[in-house]
Motif scaffolding. Structure first.
Motif, mmCIF file in Angstrom:
data_model
loop_
_atom_site.group_PDB
_atom_site.id
_atom_site.type_symbol
_atom_site.label_atom_id
_atom_site.label_comp_id
_atom_site.label_asym_id
_atom_site.label_seq_id
_atom_site.Cartn_x
_atom_site.Cartn_y
_atom_site.Cartn_z
ATOM 1 N N ARG A 44 40.000 -62.284 38.778
ATOM 2 C CA ARG A 44 39.318 -61.238 39.555
ATOM 3 C C ARG A 44 38.585 -61.761 40.793
ATOM 4 O O ARG A 44 38.601 -61.134 41.833
ATOM 5 C CB ARG A 44 38.279 -60.503 38.689
ATOM 6 C CG ARG A 44 38.850 -59.647 37.616
ATOM 7 C CD ARG A 44 37.774 -58.895 36.845
ATOM 8 N NE ARG A 44 37.299 -57.781 37.665
ATOM 9 C CZ ARG A 44 36.010 -57.539 37.900
ATOM 10 N NH1 ARG A 44 35.079 -58.297 37.392
ATOM 11 N NH2 ARG A 44 35.667 -56.515 38.653
ATOM 12 N N LEU A 91 35.755 -56.109 44.705
ATOM 13 C CA LEU A 91 35.477 -55.544 43.393
ATOM 14 C C LEU A 91 34.854 -54.150 43.483
ATOM 15 O O LEU A 91 35.240 -53.251 42.743
ATOM 16 C CB LEU A 91 34.558 -56.482 42.607
ATOM 17 C CG LEU A 91 35.106 -57.895 42.393
ATOM 18 C CD1 LEU A 91 34.053 -58.805 41.788
ATOM 19 C CD2 LEU A 91 36.358 -57.860 41.535
ATOM 20 N N GLU A 97 40.801 -55.182 44.425
ATOM 21 C CA GLU A 97 41.447 -56.042 43.438
ATOM 22 C C GLU A 97 42.539 -55.263 42.708
ATOM 23 O O GLU A 97 43.653 -55.760 42.512
ATOM 24 C CB GLU A 97 40.407 -56.562 42.446
ATOM 25 C CG GLU A 97 41.011 -57.407 41.361
ATOM 26 C CD GLU A 97 40.428 -57.150 39.985
ATOM 27 O OE1 GLU A 97 40.931 -57.783 39.051
ATOM 28 O OE2 GLU A 97 39.514 -56.325 39.846
ATOM 29 N N LYS A 98 42.246 -54.036 42.327
ATOM 30 C CA LYS A 98 43.238 -53.206 41.615
ATOM 31 C C LYS A 98 44.364 -52.770 42.553
ATOM 32 O O LYS A 98 45.518 -52.709 42.148
ATOM 33 C CB LYS A 98 42.552 -52.001 41.000
ATOM 34 C CG LYS A 98 41.647 -52.375 39.849
ATOM 35 C CD LYS A 98 40.920 -51.181 39.290
ATOM 36 C CE LYS A 98 39.961 -51.659 38.193
ATOM 37 N NZ LYS A 98 38.955 -50.681 37.877
#
Length: 166
Positions: free
Chosen positions: A81, A67, A72-73
């Motif tokens: 998430r 994170l 994650e992106k």
């Protein structure tokens, strides 16, 4: 030799094996599953990294690399998430696809660096600290660190096995 030096060596071995398991593989090989409900190399490496990230961050009161560094992106998975892969169904395993082994090793290396930093800060007495009271007996930091090490080595061994089947 201090126990932290043994742990640092052990976690270093995971890193070596993670790189060896994925080096030179393409997206289809990383996603290959020996049979319909088996885990893919991509899922195994992602999962072992997520577990290490989650458990080390929790034990040392750190932010998860997943994170805090936007992994994650970068992965862009259609999963919650904070998902670590624990208890994943076959359908969820199939959602863990990557275009390159570099994404997997990049994330692992970032988690590895955070892990090493935490391990280097250890004093012998720290290993006795209780990090999870939900178990009987409560889990100490030493037990948690060895548990993650064991789990990660098992999963990277599974990834190496699947690679061998390819």
């Amino acid at each position: 030799m201090h126990a932290k030096d043994i742990l640092i060596d052990g976690y270093g071995r995971i890193r070596e094996e993670v790189h060896a398991a994925v080096e030179g593989l393409g997206p289809d090989e990383l996603a290959a599953r020996p049979f319909a409900d088996a885990n893919s190399i991509a899922w195994l490496i992602w999962h072992l990294t997520r577990v290490q990230d989650d458990h080390i961050a929790d034990a040392f009161d750190l932010d998860q690399v997943w994170l805090s560094q936007d992994w994650e992106k970068r992965f862009g998975l259609d999963l919650p998430r904070k998902d670590t892969g624990y208890g994943h169904t076959s359908a969820k395993v199939a959602k863990v696809r990557v275009d390159s082994p570099d994404l997997l090793t990049g994330y692992y290396d970032a988690v590895h660096e955070q892990t090493l930093s935490a391990l280097r800060s250890l004093a012998a007495k720290d290993l006795e600290r209780v990090v999870d009271e939900r178990w009987d007996p409560p889990v100490t930091l030493a037990v948690r660190l060895v548990s993650v090490l064991s789990d990660d080595l098992q999963h990277v061994g599974q990834a190496a096995y699947v690679r061998g089947l390819l």
